[in-house]
Design an enzyme around this catalytic site. Structure first.
Site, PDB file in Angstrom:
ATOM      1  N   ILE A   1      49.974  40.651  32.189  1.00 16.49           N
ATOM      2  CA  ILE A   1      48.937  40.791  33.213  1.00 16.49           C
ATOM      3  C   ILE A   1      47.863  39.739  32.959  1.00 16.49           C
ATOM      4  O   ILE A   1      47.314  39.635  31.859  1.00 16.49           O
ATOM      5  CB  ILE A   1      48.329  42.209  33.168  1.00 16.49           C
ATOM      6  CG1 ILE A   1      49.428  43.259  33.376  1.00 16.49           C
ATOM      7  CG2 ILE A   1      47.224  42.352  34.209  1.00 16.49           C
ATOM      8  CD1 ILE A   1      49.052  44.643  32.884  1.00 16.49           C
ATOM      9  N   LYS A   2      47.583  38.968  34.014  1.00 16.91           N
ATOM     10  CA  LYS A   2      46.611  37.884  33.874  1.00 16.91           C
ATOM     11  C   LYS A   2      45.287  38.343  34.484  1.00 16.91           C
ATOM     12  O   LYS A   2      45.242  38.737  35.663  1.00 16.91           O
ATOM     13  CB  LYS A   2      47.140  36.677  34.629  1.00 16.91           C
ATOM     14  CG  LYS A   2      46.819  35.335  34.028  1.00 16.91           C
ATOM     15  CD  LYS A   2      47.589  34.283  34.816  1.00 16.91           C
ATOM     16  CE  LYS A   2      47.250  32.889  34.390  1.00 16.91           C
ATOM     17  NZ  LYS A   2      47.853  31.901  35.290  1.00 16.91           N
ATOM     18  N   VAL A   3      44.231  38.278  33.696  1.00 16.81           N
ATOM     19  CA  VAL A   3      42.900  38.642  34.199  1.00 16.81           C
ATOM     20  C   VAL A   3      41.942  37.486  33.921  1.00 16.81           C
ATOM     21  O   VAL A   3      42.134  36.741  32.956  1.00 16.81           O
ATOM     22  CB  VAL A   3      42.360  39.945  33.530  1.00 16.81           C
ATOM     23  CG1 VAL A   3      43.234  41.140  33.863  1.00 16.81           C
ATOM     24  CG2 VAL A   3      42.221  39.782  32.022  1.00 16.81           C
TER      25      VAL A   3
END
Ligand code: E4P
Length: 217
Positions: A82-84
């Site tokens: 998951i890219k934040v």
């Protein structure tokens, strides 16, 4: 150094993957837009092809929104990362998602202090953007060096994922500094094979070979 491919172009990933050049993939909203595909559909296809981590980026600006989107994206496959974004909300989301045992890539990192915070928040990967710093006449590689030193000083396990790579020199320098991963567009990875002296040498060998009149097959 691990190679991630920075694209949502399935065919380009497949070509490099067949050569064993793909340790993972990174995507972002701009790359999804460029692919013209549905994010879940194209990401599912990439995850089925590539064994390593595949980054899919959230778009919410608040932590709860990022966490909800991250959990939804993680349903696509086990290798989803998951890219934040590296905002305060992104760090909160990183902490929650990494505590749940999920892989998190904290992106849009432009300073060593930001990278330090991401490591404290449990990021699996930190993505410092080299090319976008160079575009401003700043030194993107210096940032990779600083983060390497800081992470090594304290044995942080967060992996440095050199991003926004624009040239073959970026790849070489990232490897020399000791970035754990570099993510690059397929064209940059393919360009690493090229050298003018290789072309020149091959040309000379073939001309001489013709003169021998021989055949191997
Ligand atoms: C990284 O994860 C990003 O997707 C990417 O490297 C950004 O590169 P750009 O600055 O060339 O858009």
């Amino acid at each position: 150094m691990k190679f991630f491919v920075d694209t949502a172009d399935v065919e380009a990933i497949a070509e490099l993957n067949d050569l064993g050049m793909v340790d993972g993939v990174t995507t972002n909203p701009s790359l999804i837009m460029k692919s013209g595909r549905d994010i879940k559909e194209v990401t599912r296809e990439i995850c089925a092809m590539v064994a390593g981590p595949v980054s899919a980026e959230t778009v919410a600006l608040d932590a709860d929104g990022m966490i909800a989107e991250g959990r939804e994206l993680a349903k696509i496959a086990d290798n989803i990362t998951i890219k934040v974004p590296l905002t305060w909300a992104g760090l909160k989301a990183c902490k929650v998602l990494s505590d749940e045992g999920r892989m998190v890539n904290v992106t849009l990192c432009f300073s060593a202090n930001q990278a330090l915070l991401a490591a404290k928040a449990g990021a699996t990967f930190i993505s410092p953007f080299i090319g976008r710093l160079d575009d401003l006449n700043l030194d993107g590689m210096e940032l990779i060096e600083e983060i390497r030193t800081i992470y090594d000083n304290y044995d942080f396990r967060t992996e440095i994922l050199a991003a926004s790579i624009r040239s073959v020199n970026h790849m070489k320098e990232a490897a020399l500094i000791g970035a754990d991963v570099a993510t690059a567009p397929p064209a940059v990875i393919k360009a690493m094979a090229g050298h003018v002296l290789t072309d020149k040498g091959l040309d000379a060998f073939l001309k001489d070979w013709e003169k021998t009149g021989q055949k191997i097959l």
